[in-house]
Design a protein around this motif. Structure first.
Motif, PDB file in Angstrom:
ATOM      1  N   ASN A  94       0.882  -1.179   0.000  1.00  0.00           N
ATOM      2  CA  ASN A  94       0.000   0.000   0.000  1.00  0.00           C
ATOM      3  C   ASN A  94       0.909   1.215   0.000  1.00  0.00           C
ATOM      4  OD1 ASN A  94      -2.450  -1.605   0.440  1.00  0.00           O
ATOM      5  ND2 ASN A  94      -1.546  -1.964   2.464  1.00  0.00           N
ATOM      6  N   VAL A  95       0.848   2.008  -1.052  1.00  0.00           N
ATOM      7  CA  VAL A  95       1.832   3.076  -1.205  1.00  0.00           C
ATOM      8  C   VAL A  95       1.137   4.402  -1.488  1.00  0.00           C
ATOM      9  CG1 VAL A  95       4.017   3.685  -2.307  1.00  0.00           C
ATOM     10  CG2 VAL A  95       3.256   1.304  -2.331  1.00  0.00           C
ATOM     11  N   THR A  96       1.639   5.446  -0.846  1.00  0.00           N
ATOM     12  CA  THR A  96       1.143   6.791  -1.157  1.00  0.00           C
ATOM     13  C   THR A  96       2.324   7.746  -1.275  1.00  0.00           C
ATOM     14  OG1 THR A  96      -0.509   8.468  -0.593  1.00  0.00           O
ATOM     15  CG2 THR A  96       0.825   7.613   1.224  1.00  0.00           C
ATOM     16  N   SER A  97       2.089   8.881  -1.913  1.00  0.00           N
ATOM     17  CA  SER A  97       3.147   9.867  -2.108  1.00  0.00           C
ATOM     18  C   SER A  97       2.961  11.040  -1.162  1.00  0.00           C
ATOM     19  CB  SER A  97       3.138  10.366  -3.550  1.00  0.00           C
ATOM     20  OG  SER A  97       3.983  11.490  -3.668  1.00  0.00           O
ATOM     21  N   THR A 109       9.543  -8.555 -11.476  1.00  0.00           N
ATOM     22  CA  THR A 109       8.229  -8.951 -10.964  1.00  0.00           C
ATOM     23  C   THR A 109       7.156  -8.208 -11.760  1.00  0.00           C
ATOM     24  OG1 THR A 109       7.891  -7.151  -9.372  1.00  0.00           O
ATOM     25  CG2 THR A 109       9.272  -8.989  -8.654  1.00  0.00           C
ATOM     26  N   ASN A 110       5.892  -8.484 -11.418  1.00  0.00           N
ATOM     27  CA  ASN A 110       4.798  -7.752 -12.059  1.00  0.00           C
ATOM     28  C   ASN A 110       4.441  -6.475 -11.318  1.00  0.00           C
ATOM     29  OD1 ASN A 110       4.398  -9.427 -14.240  1.00  0.00           O
ATOM     30  ND2 ASN A 110       3.010 -10.778 -13.133  1.00  0.00           N
ATOM     31  N   VAL A 111       5.217  -6.151 -10.279  1.00  0.00           N
ATOM     32  CA  VAL A 111       4.914  -4.946  -9.501  1.00  0.00           C
ATOM     33  C   VAL A 111       5.350  -3.714 -10.287  1.00  0.00           C
ATOM     34  CG1 VAL A 111       5.385  -3.677  -7.365  1.00  0.00           C
ATOM     35  CG2 VAL A 111       5.130  -6.177  -7.318  1.00  0.00           C
ATOM     36  N   ASN A 112       4.396  -2.907 -10.671  1.00  0.00           N
ATOM     37  CA  ASN A 112       4.683  -1.701 -11.442  1.00  0.00           C
ATOM     38  C   ASN A 112       3.456  -0.811 -11.392  1.00  0.00           C
ATOM     39  OD1 ASN A 112       5.565   0.252 -13.153  1.00  0.00           O
ATOM     40  ND2 ASN A 112       5.872  -1.089 -14.915  1.00  0.00           N
ATOM     41  N   MET A 113       3.544   0.278 -10.640  1.00  0.00           N
ATOM     42  CA  MET A 113       2.376   1.158 -10.544  1.00  0.00           C
ATOM     43  C   MET A 113       2.812   2.591 -10.354  1.00  0.00           C
ATOM     44  SD  MET A 113       0.887   0.084  -6.816  1.00  0.00           S
ATOM     45  CE  MET A 113       1.856   0.213  -5.317  1.00  0.00           C
ATOM     46  N   MET A 114       1.847   3.476 -10.474  1.00  0.00           N
ATOM     47  CA  MET A 114       2.070   4.888 -10.236  1.00  0.00           C
ATOM     48  C   MET A 114       1.620   5.210  -8.824  1.00  0.00           C
ATOM     49  SD  MET A 114       0.914   7.456 -13.209  1.00  0.00           S
ATOM     50  CE  MET A 114       1.483   9.090 -12.847  1.00  0.00           C
ATOM     51  N   VAL A 115       2.308   6.134  -8.194  1.00  0.00           N
ATOM     52  CA  VAL A 115       1.926   6.561  -6.850  1.00  0.00           C
ATOM     53  C   VAL A 115       1.635   8.049  -6.899  1.00  0.00           C
ATOM     54  CG1 VAL A 115       2.638   6.684  -4.453  1.00  0.00           C
ATOM     55  CG2 VAL A 115       3.425   4.790  -5.872  1.00  0.00           C
ATOM     56  N   LEU A 116       0.406   8.411  -6.555  1.00  0.00           N
ATOM     57  CA  LEU A 116      -0.013   9.811  -6.649  1.00  0.00           C
ATOM     58  C   LEU A 116      -0.294  10.382  -5.268  1.00  0.00           C
ATOM     59  CD1 LEU A 116      -2.527   9.415  -9.607  1.00  0.00           C
ATOM     60  CD2 LEU A 116      -0.221  10.360  -9.699  1.00  0.00           C
ATOM     61  N   PRO A 117       0.078  11.655  -5.044  1.00  0.00           N
ATOM     62  CA  PRO A 117      -0.258  12.271  -3.762  1.00  0.00           C
ATOM     63  C   PRO A 117      -1.774  12.294  -3.569  1.00  0.00           C
ATOM     64  CG  PRO A 117       0.511  13.918  -5.347  1.00  0.00           C
ATOM     65  CD  PRO A 117       0.764  12.581  -5.960  1.00  0.00           C
ATOM     66  N   GLY A 118      -2.210  11.967  -2.347  1.00  0.00           N
ATOM     67  CA  GLY A 118      -3.643  11.972  -2.052  1.00  0.00           C
ATOM     68  C   GLY A 118      -4.306  10.624  -2.232  1.00  0.00           C
ATOM     69  N   HIS A 119      -3.613   9.695  -2.902  1.00  0.00           N
ATOM     70  CA  HIS A 119      -4.197   8.387  -3.169  1.00  0.00           C
ATOM     71  C   HIS A 119      -3.300   7.273  -2.616  1.00  0.00           C
ATOM     72  CE1 HIS A 119      -7.247   9.997  -5.852  1.00  0.00           C
ATOM     73  NE2 HIS A 119      -6.303  10.795  -6.325  1.00  0.00           N
ATOM     74  N   VAL A 120      -3.942   6.165  -2.246  1.00  0.00           N
ATOM     75  CA  VAL A 120      -3.197   4.973  -1.852  1.00  0.00           C
ATOM     76  C   VAL A 120      -3.340   3.959  -2.979  1.00  0.00           C
ATOM     77  CG1 VAL A 120      -2.948   3.135  -0.153  1.00  0.00           C
ATOM     78  CG2 VAL A 120      -3.712   5.403   0.578  1.00  0.00           C
ATOM     79  N   ASN A 121      -2.208   3.552  -3.537  1.00  0.00           N
ATOM     80  CA  ASN A 121      -2.260   2.561  -4.598  1.00  0.00           C
ATOM     81  C   ASN A 121      -1.741   1.227  -4.057  1.00  0.00           C
ATOM     82  OD1 ASN A 121      -2.926   1.650  -7.080  1.00  0.00           O
ATOM     83  ND2 ASN A 121      -1.559   3.010  -8.218  1.00  0.00           N
ATOM     84  N   SER A 122      -2.339   0.129  -4.512  1.00  0.00           N
ATOM     85  CA  SER A 122      -2.026  -1.174  -3.935  1.00  0.00           C
ATOM     86  C   SER A 122      -1.716  -2.205  -5.000  1.00  0.00           C
ATOM     87  CB  SER A 122      -3.214  -1.670  -3.096  1.00  0.00           C
ATOM     88  OG  SER A 122      -3.486  -0.761  -2.069  1.00  0.00           O
ATOM     89  N   VAL A 123      -0.840  -3.140  -4.632  1.00  0.00           N
ATOM     90  CA  VAL A 123      -0.523  -4.260  -5.510  1.00  0.00           C
ATOM     91  C   VAL A 123      -0.052  -5.395  -4.607  1.00  0.00           C
ATOM     92  CG1 VAL A 123       1.875  -3.527  -5.897  1.00  0.00           C
ATOM     93  CG2 VAL A 123       0.754  -4.951  -7.597  1.00  0.00           C
ATOM     94  N   THR A 124      -0.309  -6.639  -5.041  1.00  0.00           N
ATOM     95  CA  THR A 124       0.070  -7.796  -4.232  1.00  0.00           C
ATOM     96  C   THR A 124       1.097  -8.620  -4.975  1.00  0.00           C
ATOM     97  OG1 THR A 124      -2.072  -7.865  -3.131  1.00  0.00           O
ATOM     98  CG2 THR A 124      -0.794  -9.906  -3.125  1.00  0.00           C
ATOM     99  N   HIS A 125       2.129  -9.060  -4.258  1.00  0.00           N
ATOM    100  CA  HIS A 125       3.143  -9.917  -4.873  1.00  0.00           C
ATOM    101  C   HIS A 125       3.610 -10.966  -3.866  1.00  0.00           C
ATOM    102  CE1 HIS A 125       6.258 -11.152  -7.628  1.00  0.00           C
ATOM    103  NE2 HIS A 125       7.143 -11.077  -6.652  1.00  0.00           N
ATOM    104  N   THR A 126       3.801 -12.190  -4.343  1.00  0.00           N
ATOM    105  CA  THR A 126       4.336 -13.258  -3.498  1.00  0.00           C
ATOM    106  C   THR A 126       5.801 -13.467  -3.854  1.00  0.00           C
ATOM    107  OG1 THR A 126       2.163 -14.301  -3.381  1.00  0.00           O
ATOM    108  CG2 THR A 126       4.057 -15.672  -2.798  1.00  0.00           C
ATOM    109  N   PHE A 127       6.667 -13.362  -2.831  1.00  0.00           N
ATOM    110  CA  PHE A 127       8.111 -13.485  -3.042  1.00  0.00           C
ATOM    111  C   PHE A 127       8.537 -14.939  -2.834  1.00  0.00           C
ATOM    112  CE2 PHE A 127       7.435  -9.028  -2.290  1.00  0.00           C
ATOM    113  CZ  PHE A 127       8.332  -8.418  -3.150  1.00  0.00           C
ATOM    114  N   ASP A 128       8.517 -15.731  -3.924  1.00  0.00           N
ATOM    115  CA  ASP A 128       8.826 -17.161  -3.850  1.00  0.00           C
ATOM    116  C   ASP A 128      10.321 -17.431  -3.788  1.00  0.00           C
ATOM    117  OD1 ASP A 128       6.191 -18.110  -3.886  1.00  0.00           O
ATOM    118  OD2 ASP A 128       6.065 -17.804  -6.051  1.00  0.00           O
TER     119      ASP A 128
END
Ligand code: CUA
Length: 155
Positions: A94-97, A109-128
């Motif tokens: 869960n990431v915010t700026s 990995t498939n983790v790749n997202m934008m992080v914007l101020p004011g918003h919480v962006n989320s992504v799930t990844h399993t580290f095998d």
């Protein structure tokens, strides 16, 4: 005005296609509640350091080898800068700026997202796999954009 027979046929096919499209859209969006998954959680970007869970960024265990990883992005870094993750862990980022738009990607990995101020962006990844991963910013955010990173150690 006179319409040729074929014009009438094609016009009605076009009309039917439009109606079919609107019905599919309406059923999906309103009856089934499908919406884009973004912009669901908000946080005041000027109060991120005082707002839970971002007042204490880091790993929080929520299940059997399952974790929330709450992180902040800012010019020019991430909090925390160093993260240890148990091998096989399922991690919900869960990431915010705190300031401007940043990127949040973990190469390999498939983790790749934008992080914007004011918003919480989320992504799930399993580290095998055990190993080291970098979180990198892939959204130009200023003079030290290329210095912006955080280090993940999976073991
Ligand atoms: Cu943050 Cu580029």
């Amino acid at each position: 005005m006179h319409l040729h027979k074929y014009e009438k046929i094609w016009l009605s096919l076009g009309g039917l296609a439009l109606i079919a499209f609107l019905v599919v859209l309406g059923v999906n969006a309103f009856a089934m509640g499908s919406h884009p998954p973004s912009h669901m959680a908000y946080v005041d970007p000027t109060k991120v350091d005082q707002t839970a869970p971002f007042d204490k960024p880091g790993l929080v265990q929520i299940g059997d080898n399952e974790y929330d990883l709450n992180m902040t992005a800012f010019v020019f870094g991430y909090g925390p800068a160093q993260i240890e993750i148990p091998k096989g862990a399922k991690v919900h980022f869960n990431v915010t700026s705190k300031d401007v738009a940043h990127g949040f990607s973990i190469p390999g990995t498939n983790v790749n997202m934008m992080v914007l101020p004011g918003h919480v962006n989320s992504v799930t990844h399993t580290f095998d796999q055990a190993g080291e991963f970098l979180i990198l910013c892939n959204e130009y955010c200023g003079v030290a954009h290329h210095m912006m990173m955080s280090n993940i150690v999976v073991k």
